[in-house]
Design an enzyme around this catalytic site. Structure first.
Site, PDB file in Angstrom:
ATOM      1  N   HIS A  44       0.864  -1.189   0.000  1.00 56.18           N
ATOM      2  CA  HIS A  44       0.000   0.000   0.000  1.00 56.18           C
ATOM      3  C   HIS A  44       0.898   1.236   0.000  1.00 56.18           C
ATOM      4  O   HIS A  44       1.212   1.803   1.042  1.00 56.18           O
ATOM      5  CB  HIS A  44      -0.903   0.001   1.232  1.00 56.18           C
ATOM      6  CG  HIS A  44      -1.918   1.100   1.252  1.00 56.18           C
ATOM      7  ND1 HIS A  44      -3.107   0.998   1.936  1.00 56.18           N
ATOM      8  CD2 HIS A  44      -1.929   2.329   0.671  1.00 56.18           C
ATOM      9  CE1 HIS A  44      -3.796   2.116   1.780  1.00 56.18           C
ATOM     10  NE2 HIS A  44      -3.091   2.932   1.017  1.00 56.18           N
ATOM     11  N   GLU A  76      -2.663  -1.654  -3.073  1.00 57.10           N
ATOM     12  CA  GLU A  76      -3.745  -0.875  -2.488  1.00 57.10           C
ATOM     13  C   GLU A  76      -3.410   0.609  -2.557  1.00 57.10           C
ATOM     14  O   GLU A  76      -2.239   0.989  -2.493  1.00 57.10           O
ATOM     15  CB  GLU A  76      -3.941  -1.246  -1.011  1.00 57.10           C
ATOM     16  CG  GLU A  76      -4.207  -2.704  -0.744  1.00 57.10           C
ATOM     17  CD  GLU A  76      -4.300  -3.011   0.742  1.00 57.10           C
ATOM     18  OE1 GLU A  76      -4.861  -4.063   1.086  1.00 57.10           O
ATOM     19  OE2 GLU A  76      -3.809  -2.194   1.559  1.00 57.10           O
ATOM     20  N   HIS A 200      -7.364  -6.210   7.587  1.00 57.16           N
ATOM     21  CA  HIS A 200      -7.081  -5.215   8.622  1.00 57.16           C
ATOM     22  C   HIS A 200      -7.243  -5.824  10.021  1.00 57.16           C
ATOM     23  O   HIS A 200      -8.309  -6.282  10.395  1.00 57.16           O
ATOM     24  CB  HIS A 200      -7.952  -3.967   8.512  1.00 57.16           C
ATOM     25  CG  HIS A 200      -7.189  -2.711   8.858  1.00 57.16           C
ATOM     26  ND1 HIS A 200      -6.411  -2.034   7.942  1.00 57.16           N
ATOM     27  CD2 HIS A 200      -7.053  -2.046  10.012  1.00 57.16           C
ATOM     28  CE1 HIS A 200      -5.849  -0.987   8.519  1.00 57.16           C
ATOM     29  NE2 HIS A 200      -6.210  -0.987   9.779  1.00 57.16           N
TER      30      HIS A 200
END
Length: 250
Positions: A44, A76, A200
């Protein structure tokens, strides 16, 4: 079929960036994770490149293409023009779009699908034209109408934001409630033909209950807890532990 494990390398990169040195190696530990049975790698990149750097992405693409061609690369990020140009140059298998502000420490909410419908439709079309699978980061508990927007704008998958569930590590009743919220949203997505990813604050301890509710999840993207466990058990054993927690036969 058990969900695939995608190892998020951001925490490894953050540790590397504490010094102007090339270790720990993001590519090296990505290689170890894939050798240990991970199904793919996730990064990310953020505008300030405080952990994953833009230059890491092509190196990881090369690793997967050259040594692990059956594995997937997931990038991401918020769909800024810089981000979109990065993924178009690297061509990951999947692009997970998140609504992060540049100043956020980490992702902490899913998309407002109504307000961002036009943006997401435009971006999903662009990604699909480039041969990449679009996935949208969404909150658990949203209804069928909102999940339907994810389908309508051209996403192939959603990623359920599981942070609130991970935050219930000391509250079993609240954790059970979040499992059901996430499960209901996942059921809506499955019924509409969308694939379901999760990510997450997922741990070896909280994954089995979530997977029991969403056994059809395609992918779990895990970084923080996996990196923390790797300090105790080493990366190979940690990957195996998370694979078992996902229900994979080892």
């Amino acid at each position: 079929m058990a969900a695939s494990l995608s190892v998020n390398l951001n925490a490894v990169a953050m540790l590397r960036n504490r010094r102007d040195l090339p270790w720990p190696s993001v590519v090296g530990l990505g290689r170890v994770a894939l050798q240990s049975g991970a199904g793919g790698l996730t990064v990310h990149p953020r505008p300030d490149q405080r952990h994953i750097r833009f230059s890491d992405a092509p190196a990881l693409r090369e690793l997967i293409d050259g040594e692990f061609p059956g594995s997937e690369f997931n990038i991401e990020g918020y769909p800024s023009e810089d981000f979109l140009q990065l993924v178009e140059s690297v061509r990951p298998d999947q692009v997970t779009l998140v609504p992060d502000d540049a100043s956020q420490a980490t992702s902490d909410h899913g998309w407002d699908l109504v307000a961002n419908r036009a943006l997401l439709a435009q971006v999903c079309e662009r990604l699909r034209a480039g041969g990449m699978r679009p996935s949208l980061f969404v909150d658990g508990g949203i209804g069928e109408d909102l999940v339907g927007i994810a389908k309508q704008v051209g996403a192939d998958r959603i990623e359920l934001y599981t942070g609130p569930y991970g935050g219930c590590f000391d509250d079993p009743a609240a954790a059970a409630a979040w499992i059901e919220k996430l499960g209901v949203t996942a059921d809506h997505a499955r019924d509409l033909g969308l694939g379901i990813n999760i990510g997450h604050d997922l741990t070896v301890e909280n994954l089995p209950a979530l997977m029991a509710r969403i056994p059809y999840a395609a992918e779990a993207s895990i970084g923080h807890a996996l990196t923390a466990d790797a300090l105790l058990y080493g990366m190979p054993e940690t990957v195996r532990r998370f694979r078992r927690a996902l229900g994979q036969a080892i």
